[in-house]
Design an enzyme around this catalytic site. Structure first.
Site, PDB file in Angstrom:
ATOM      1  CE  LYS A 211      -0.631  -9.491  -1.145  1.00  0.00           C
ATOM      2  NZ  LYS A 211      -0.580  -8.468  -0.081  1.00  0.00           N
TER       3      LYS A 211
ATOM      4  CD  GLU B 133      -5.156 -18.376  -2.873  1.00  0.00           C
ATOM      5  OE1 GLU B 133      -4.470 -17.682  -2.099  1.00  0.00           O
ATOM      6  OE2 GLU B 133      -4.654 -19.124  -3.723  1.00  0.00           O
TER       7      GLU B 133
ATOM      8  CB  SER C  84       4.980  -4.287   2.613  1.00  0.00           C
ATOM      9  OG  SER C  84       4.014  -4.012   3.614  1.00  0.00           O
TER      10      SER C  84
HETATM   11  C1  LIG Z   1      -0.390  -8.690   1.263  1.00  0.00           C
HETATM   12  C2  LIG Z   1       0.383  -7.670   2.000  1.00  0.00           C
HETATM   13  C3  LIG Z   1       1.236  -8.012   3.081  1.00  0.00           C
HETATM   14  C4  LIG Z   1       1.333  -9.388   3.631  1.00  0.00           C
HETATM   15  O1  LIG Z   1       1.808 -10.377   2.764  1.00  0.00           O
HETATM   16  P1  LIG Z   1       3.287 -10.944   2.838  1.00  0.00           P
HETATM   17  O2  LIG Z   1       3.271 -12.091   1.901  1.00  0.00           O
HETATM   18  O3  LIG Z   1       3.530 -11.365   4.258  1.00  0.00           O
HETATM   19  O4  LIG Z   1       4.214  -9.863   2.434  1.00  0.00           O
HETATM   20  C5  LIG Z   1       1.978  -7.017   3.672  1.00  0.00           C
HETATM   21  N1  LIG Z   1       1.898  -5.724   3.258  1.00  0.00           N
HETATM   22  C6  LIG Z   1       1.087  -5.366   2.246  1.00  0.00           C
HETATM   23  C7  LIG Z   1       1.043  -3.936   1.851  1.00  0.00           C
HETATM   24  C8  LIG Z   1       0.305  -6.310   1.584  1.00  0.00           C
HETATM   25  O5  LIG Z   1      -0.493  -5.936   0.575  1.00  0.00           O
END
Ligand SMILES: *Cc1c(COP(=O)(O)O)cnc(C)c1O
Length: 393
Positions: A89, A111, A377
């Protein structure tokens, strides 16, 4: 045919800017300037420098040997979990705070539902010395105490949304109201590839650093820039957009998007938007969203807070309806099991969002010489209590 955005702000039938008139000046200012600003050498230089020295990029592309042996294919992990703040993020919030500065803004609003985007925003506001107000539903504030504490520690003000269901959509309404009232000095940092044009495209471009790195890293390791598969979980869709970005129009590369099926796609407690969603408007863009027959947005559910969203961004709605990406839906149980397996095979505890992507091996058999890149992610520290409760650790 391109799977990227067109000059009108649409991916196929999806996207656009469906906003109240009062918001038009803000969104239009951004639309007219974002590409120009991103193309400025000084912008690029500052963005790249911060990604390197502050976020810790490039994130490694790691060959997961034991996981590969188990599933008899070649699996690489793109380690977004190793970024500062523990997920992808921050790539976007760094980009947007630089954008806000170039537009002369001094105040940031955002938000947040689970608090992850709020923390990423509060982080970059502290970095830049900018005022930061994060709207959050009153219920979410109670559920996500550690992230609320992080935001406060970072100097942000967390403002409770007290109306409606007191969750994410109410916080979004409050943020939009704030922006309408403060059009001159305020930038609204949206946290995924959602919202009115140009947000989905701008966020995708900031996250595109992920696939830009995968290309050269894979070239080093495999002699080719192109994997056979790129796999990512999808909440709003920003980490997937980043991992897919440079492969969107390269149909040799198979794209797999993994959604949260919660307690089962048809259980009534799910966030499997591609299967359950119908065309509609959410957060200012036309996309697929879960709704009742008379168009009320359905409350989503997933064990993972980051995937607990009733829509997907317009890029993904188009990838789904055109068949460019394959969408699969993974239940809470499958995701938790996959998260435990990754922890014990590779010594990496993933965020529960990311665990969904690893459950792909329940569904799909890959060939031994396939190169499969999974976007990891985020890291699992934030989810430890969830893992503890689930596995009775
Ligand atoms: C917020 C988040 C997501 C989901 O958000 P996307 O916009 O779909 O990437 C996925 N993995 C993690 C670790 C997150 O913090």
């Amino acid at each position: 045919m391109s799977f990227n955005i067109n000059d009108k702000g649409y991916y196929g039938d999806f996207g656009g800017a469906y906003i109240p008139e009062m918001l038009y000046p803000n969104v239009e200012e951004l639309r007219q300037n974002y590409l120009k600003i991103m193309a400025e050498p000084s912008f690029k230089e500052e963005f790249d420098q911060l990604l390197k020295d502050y976020v810790g990029r490039p994130s490694p592309l790691y060959f997961a040997k034991r996981l590969s042996n188990k599933y008899n294919t070649k699996i690489y992990l793109k380690r977004e979990d190793l970024n500062h703040t523990g997920a992808h993020k921050v790539n976007n919030t760094i980009g947007q705070i630089l954008m806000a500065q170039r537009l002369g803004k001094t105040r940031i609003i955002a938000e947040t539902g689970a608090g992850q985007h709020g923390v990423a925003t509060a982080t970059v506001c502290a970095l830049m010395g900018m005022e930061c107000i994060v709207y959050m539903g009153e219920i979410d504030i109670a559920r996500q105490a550690p992230n609320v504490a992080r935001m406060k520690m970072l100097g942000a003000e967390v403002r409770p949304a007290l109306s409606g269901s007191r969750t994410l959509k109410d916080a979004t309404n409050e943020a939009i109201r704030d922006w309408i009232n403060n059009p001159i000095d305020t930038h609204y940092i949206i946290g995924s590839v959602v919202g009115p044009h140009p947000y989905p495209d701008m966020v995708a471009r900031f996250q595109a650093v992920v696939s830009e790195e995968i290309k050269w890293q894979l070239k080093d390791k495999e002699g080719t820039e192109k994997p056979d598969y790129v796999i990512a979980c999808v909440g709003g869709g920003s980490n997937a957009a980043g991992a897919f970005y440079h492969y969107l129009d390269d149909t040799d590369v198979n794209l797999i998007a993994v959604e949260a099926a919660g307690k089962g796609i048809y259980s009534g407690e799910s966030a499997a938007t591609s299967v359950l969603g119908k065309e509609g408007i959410i957060h200012g863009s036309k996309t697929l969203l879960m709704q009742t027959p008379d168009g009320q947005i359905t409350e989503p559910y997933s064990i993972s807070a980051g995937l607990d969203y009733p829509g997907v961004g317009p890029m993904h709605a188009n990838l789904y309806t055109t068949g460019r990406a394959e969408f699969i839906s993974i239940t809470d149980d499958q995701a938790m099991t996959a998260g435990l397996e990754l922890s014990q095979l590779e010594g990496i505890i993933p965020a529960i969002e990311s665990s969904h992507a690893f459950a792909v091996f329940d569904y799909k058999k890959f060939n031994p010489d396939d190169v499969v890149v999974i976007n990891l992610s985020g890291r699992g520290d934030k989810d430890l209590q969830n893992y503890i409760d689930y596995f009775k650790l």
